[in-house]
Design a protein around this motif. Structure first.
Motif, PDB file in Angstrom:
ATOM      1  N   ASP A   9       0.782  -1.104  -0.096  1.00 42.31           N
ATOM      2  CA  ASP A   9      -0.009   0.613   0.108  1.00 42.31           C
ATOM      3  C   ASP A   9       1.325   1.064   0.594  1.00 42.31           C
ATOM      4  O   ASP A   9       2.154   1.650   0.872  1.00 42.31           O
ATOM      5  N   GLY A  10       0.785   1.807  -0.644  1.00 42.04           N
ATOM      6  CA  GLY A  10       2.095   2.779  -1.433  1.00 42.04           C
ATOM      7  C   GLY A  10       1.819   3.690  -0.220  1.00 42.04           C
ATOM      8  O   GLY A  10       2.074   5.446  -0.691  1.00 42.04           O
ATOM      9  N   THR A  11       0.168   4.194  -0.380  1.00 44.55           N
ATOM     10  CA  THR A  11      -0.023   5.675   0.281  1.00 44.55           C
ATOM     11  C   THR A  11      -1.280   5.489   1.600  1.00 44.55           C
ATOM     12  O   THR A  11      -2.614   5.063   1.223  1.00 44.55           O
ATOM     13  N   VAL A  12      -0.473   4.564   1.962  1.00 43.36           N
ATOM     14  CA  VAL A  12      -1.316   4.710   3.855  1.00 43.36           C
ATOM     15  C   VAL A  12      -2.864   4.734   4.346  1.00 43.36           C
ATOM     16  O   VAL A  12      -3.256   4.629   4.925  1.00 43.36           O
ATOM     17  N   GLY A  13      -2.068   6.035   4.606  1.00 46.61           N
ATOM     18  CA  GLY A  13      -3.519   7.692   5.217  1.00 46.61           C
ATOM     19  C   GLY A  13      -2.800   6.726   6.717  1.00 46.61           C
ATOM     20  O   GLY A  13      -2.349   6.272   6.921  1.00 46.61           O
ATOM     21  N   LEU A  14      -4.450   6.768   6.653  1.00 43.59           N
ATOM     22  CA  LEU A  14      -4.863   6.587   8.409  1.00 43.59           C
ATOM     23  C   LEU A  14      -4.835   4.565   8.947  1.00 43.59           C
ATOM     24  O   LEU A  14      -5.603   4.000   9.780  1.00 43.59           O
ATOM     25  N   GLY A  15      -4.811   4.131   7.613  1.00 46.51           N
ATOM     26  CA  GLY A  15      -4.390   2.172   7.207  1.00 46.51           C
ATOM     27  C   GLY A  15      -6.110   2.173   7.115  1.00 46.51           C
ATOM     28  O   GLY A  15      -6.045   0.571   7.550  1.00 46.51           O
ATOM     29  N   GLY A  16      -6.673   2.478   6.480  1.00 44.64           N
ATOM     30  CA  GLY A  16      -8.142   1.619   5.850  1.00 44.64           C
ATOM     31  C   GLY A  16      -7.715   1.090   5.433  1.00 44.64           C
ATOM     32  O   GLY A  16      -8.533  -0.333   5.346  1.00 44.64           O
ATOM     33  N   HIS A  17      -7.297   1.499   4.302  1.00 44.17           N
ATOM     34  CA  HIS A  17      -7.679  -0.031   2.936  1.00 44.17           C
ATOM     35  C   HIS A  17      -6.438  -0.744   3.320  1.00 44.17           C
ATOM     36  O   HIS A  17      -6.563  -2.021   3.393  1.00 44.17           O
ATOM     37  N   SER A  18      -4.921  -0.411   4.011  1.00 49.26           N
ATOM     38  CA  SER A  18      -3.928  -1.475   4.053  1.00 49.26           C
ATOM     39  C   SER A  18      -4.700  -2.340   5.747  1.00 49.26           C
ATOM     40  O   SER A  18      -4.895  -4.006   5.358  1.00 49.26           O
ATOM     41  N   PHE A  34       3.740   2.099   2.740  1.00 52.50           N
ATOM     42  CA  PHE A  34       4.723   3.479   3.012  1.00 52.50           C
ATOM     43  C   PHE A  34       3.379   4.776   3.525  1.00 52.50           C
ATOM     44  O   PHE A  34       1.789   4.867   2.710  1.00 52.50           O
ATOM     45  N   GLU A  35       3.548   6.453   3.876  1.00 50.04           N
ATOM     46  CA  GLU A  35       2.951   7.040   4.582  1.00 50.04           C
ATOM     47  C   GLU A  35       4.308   7.661   4.633  1.00 50.04           C
ATOM     48  O   GLU A  35       4.909   8.164   5.428  1.00 50.04           O
ATOM     49  N   TRP A  36       3.979   9.109   3.351  1.00 49.64           N
ATOM     50  CA  TRP A  36       4.796  10.009   3.719  1.00 49.64           C
ATOM     51  C   TRP A  36       4.850  10.991   5.000  1.00 49.64           C
ATOM     52  O   TRP A  36       5.666  11.866   5.744  1.00 49.64           O
ATOM     53  N   ASN A  37       3.525  10.927   5.403  1.00 48.79           N
ATOM     54  CA  ASN A  37       2.585  12.363   6.155  1.00 48.79           C
ATOM     55  C   ASN A  37       3.151  11.666   7.878  1.00 48.79           C
ATOM     56  O   ASN A  37       2.750  11.014   7.881  1.00 48.79           O
ATOM     57  N   LYS A  60       7.816   7.303   4.379  1.00 45.43           N
ATOM     58  CA  LYS A  60       8.746   7.651   3.492  1.00 45.43           C
ATOM     59  C   LYS A  60       7.520   7.569   1.649  1.00 45.43           C
ATOM     60  O   LYS A  60       6.583   7.187   2.265  1.00 45.43           O
ATOM     61  N   ASN A  61       8.384   8.391   0.956  1.00 45.31           N
ATOM     62  CA  ASN A  61       7.887   8.204  -0.377  1.00 45.31           C
ATOM     63  C   ASN A  61       7.683   7.048  -1.110  1.00 45.31           C
ATOM     64  O   ASN A  61       8.382   6.788  -1.197  1.00 45.31           O
ATOM     65  N   PHE A  62       6.626   7.203  -1.904  1.00 44.70           N
ATOM     66  CA  PHE A  62       6.515   5.692  -2.328  1.00 44.70           C
ATOM     67  C   PHE A  62       7.097   5.517  -3.606  1.00 44.70           C
ATOM     68  O   PHE A  62       7.483   5.230  -3.997  1.00 44.70           O
ATOM     69  N   ILE A  63       7.941   6.638  -3.816  1.00 42.09           N
ATOM     70  CA  ILE A  63       9.213   6.511  -4.369  1.00 42.09           C
ATOM     71  C   ILE A  63      10.110   5.067  -4.330  1.00 42.09           C
ATOM     72  O   ILE A  63      10.962   5.376  -4.950  1.00 42.09           O
ATOM     73  N   LEU A  81      -2.540   2.613  -4.833  1.00 45.24           N
ATOM     74  CA  LEU A  81      -2.012   3.749  -4.636  1.00 45.24           C
ATOM     75  C   LEU A  81      -3.437   4.388  -4.683  1.00 45.24           C
ATOM     76  O   LEU A  81      -4.104   3.917  -5.204  1.00 45.24           O
ATOM     77  N   ASP A  82      -4.107   5.116  -3.628  1.00 44.46           N
ATOM     78  CA  ASP A  82      -4.580   6.301  -3.296  1.00 44.46           C
ATOM     79  C   ASP A  82      -4.763   7.312  -3.917  1.00 44.46           C
ATOM     80  O   ASP A  82      -4.059   7.430  -2.701  1.00 44.46           O
ATOM     81  N   LEU A  83      -4.488   7.647  -4.822  1.00 47.11           N
ATOM     82  CA  LEU A  83      -3.849   9.013  -4.444  1.00 47.11           C
ATOM     83  C   LEU A  83      -4.287  10.375  -3.957  1.00 47.11           C
ATOM     84  O   LEU A  83      -5.343  10.405  -3.326  1.00 47.11           O
ATOM     85  N   GLY A  84      -3.162  11.548  -3.985  1.00 49.00           N
ATOM     86  CA  GLY A  84      -3.479  12.350  -3.277  1.00 49.00           C
ATOM     87  C   GLY A  84      -3.683  12.937  -1.782  1.00 49.00           C
ATOM     88  O   GLY A  84      -3.202  12.554  -1.245  1.00 49.00           O
ATOM     89  N   ILE A  85      -4.644  13.930  -1.203  1.00 49.43           N
ATOM     90  CA  ILE A  85      -4.187  13.997   0.197  1.00 49.43           C
ATOM     91  C   ILE A  85      -5.860  13.493   0.596  1.00 49.43           C
ATOM     92  O   ILE A  85      -6.298  13.518   0.089  1.00 49.43           O
ATOM     93  N   PHE A  88      -7.953  13.526   6.610  1.00 50.28           N
ATOM     94  CA  PHE A  88      -7.390  13.718   8.366  1.00 50.28           C
ATOM     95  C   PHE A  88      -6.268  14.916   8.249  1.00 50.28           C
ATOM     96  O   PHE A  88      -6.080  16.256   8.213  1.00 50.28           O
ATOM     97  N   LEU A  89      -5.131  15.194   6.555  1.00 48.83           N
ATOM     98  CA  LEU A  89      -4.589  16.336   5.405  1.00 48.83           C
ATOM     99  C   LEU A  89      -5.600  17.511   5.706  1.00 48.83           C
ATOM    100  O   LEU A  89      -4.808  18.922   6.137  1.00 48.83           O
ATOM    101  N   LEU A  90      -6.543  17.590   5.154  1.00 45.72           N
ATOM    102  CA  LEU A  90      -7.053  18.446   4.488  1.00 45.72           C
ATOM    103  C   LEU A  90      -8.391  19.559   6.047  1.00 45.72           C
ATOM    104  O   LEU A  90      -7.918  20.603   6.330  1.00 45.72           O
ATOM    105  N   ARG A 108       2.821  20.881   2.463  1.00 49.08           N
ATOM    106  CA  ARG A 108       3.764  20.050   2.523  1.00 49.08           C
ATOM    107  C   ARG A 108       3.095  18.990   3.222  1.00 49.08           C
ATOM    108  O   ARG A 108       3.213  19.215   4.289  1.00 49.08           O
ATOM    109  N   ILE A 109       3.514  17.539   2.397  1.00 47.22           N
ATOM    110  CA  ILE A 109       2.680  16.413   2.760  1.00 47.22           C
ATOM    111  C   ILE A 109       4.303  16.458   3.720  1.00 47.22           C
ATOM    112  O   ILE A 109       3.526  15.234   5.166  1.00 47.22           O
ATOM    113  N   ASN A 110       5.276  16.309   3.804  1.00 44.69           N
ATOM    114  CA  ASN A 110       6.144  16.210   4.622  1.00 44.69           C
ATOM    115  C   ASN A 110       7.428  17.473   5.125  1.00 44.69           C
ATOM    116  O   ASN A 110       7.196  17.861   3.978  1.00 44.69           O
TER     117      ASN A 110
END
Ligand SMILES: C[S@@+](CC[C@H](N)C(=O)[O-])C[C@H]1O[C@@H](n2cnc3c(N)ncnc32)[C@H](O)[C@@H]1O
Length: 269
Positions: A9-18, A34-37, A60-63, A81-85, A88-90, A108-110
């Protein structure tokens, strides 16, 4: 979803999909997340603790997905990948992602990123500012960039509402779509979002098992276009979604933020 498999999961966020992936691949599926924030990462880590050794999380960044999977000597069965923000960040980051709040123009995300939205608005020259707005498909990009360059001579941009006021003054409009596209163009530049997406997509065929799948959810046309073109251009990827999958009316009612979501799926062949 199968057992004994490896998912990313390249964009874990708060872990819903994970957590959904970990549940579905129980008892032995492994998830690399991976979660950059920083704050989202901390919350997700706590939430996913109950999966123990089955989950490996990276702030880390998903790159860096390819580098880390190769270091671990594994190939993936599925990558998401569940892109964007996130909401929670908004809503809660205080970093100026939302035009509805009064916060510093950061975006900045990070926090290790050096550039902020304020730097772009106050310091980019006219040419580069125009490029940012054009790339983000902001209407009247050049004229708006010129307006910003004049405006900042009187008073530098500090907060989200400074920018909202400037948008209203220039466009004589405060339509949400307009505010959103301008805020998004700055966020894309700060976090190098399109470059990151292009880079990580190029890596995916090298780190997927045969028949492994890539699932990408995007919320705006710039990203969806990149995903669509990548799927078409790499012969190692078979496109499983001729048209993107979009949410049903019912799902949009339950979750209005999903309304612009487009999901594309590819398979490693
Ligand atoms: C739409 S949210 C994902 C929500 C997640 N699927 C969930 O179930 O909670 C996107 C997440 O990706 C993160 N993100 C954005 N760009 C990233 C990148 N280049 N590398 C890693 N994470 C990133 C954001 O911080 C945000 O938390």
């Amino acid at each position: 979803m199968k057992e004994n498999k490896i998912y990313v999961d390249g964009t874990v966020g708060l872990g819903g999909h994970s957590s959904a992936i970990l549940e579905a691949s129980s008892p032995s599926g492994i998830l690399y997340g991976f979660e950059w924030n920083e704050d989202s990462f901390r919350i997700a880590k706590e939430r996913l603790k109950r999966y123990g050794e089955r989950v490996k999380l990276f702030n880390k960044n998903f790159i860096f997905i390819k580098e880390i999977l190769q270091r671990e000597g594994v190939l993936a069965d599925g990558i998401l990948l569940d892109l964007g923000i996130s909401s929670f960040l908004l809503e809660g980051s205080k970093r100026g992602f939302s035009f509805q709040k009064e916060e510093p123009l950061d975006m900045r995300i990070n926090l290790s990123i050096e550039l902020t939205a304020k730097d772009i608005l106050n310091n980019y020259d006219f040419m580069n500012l125009s490029k940012v707005f054009k790339k983000g498909e902001v209407p009247k990009a050049e004229k708006f960039a010129k307006f910003i360059c004049e405006k900042r001579k009187k008073k530098p941009f500090e907060t989200t509402q400074d920018l909202v006021k400037a948008i209203k003054e220039f466009y004589k409009s405060s339509k949400k779509d307009l505010l959103a596209v301008i805020f998004q163009s700055l966020r894309i530049e700060v976090n190098k979002e399109l470059e990151n997406l292009e880079k990580v997509l190029r890596d995916f065929p090298d780190i997927l098992k045969l028949s492994g799948r890539i699932v990408i959810i995007s919320f705006q046309s710039l990203e969806d276009r990149i995903v669509k073109n990548f799927f078409k251009s790499d012969p190692r990827i078979k496109v499983l979604t001729k048209k993107p999958i979009t949410p049903s009316e019912e799902e949009i009612k339950r979750n209005p933020r999903a309304r612009s979501a487009k999901m594309r799926v590819g398979e490693r062949v």
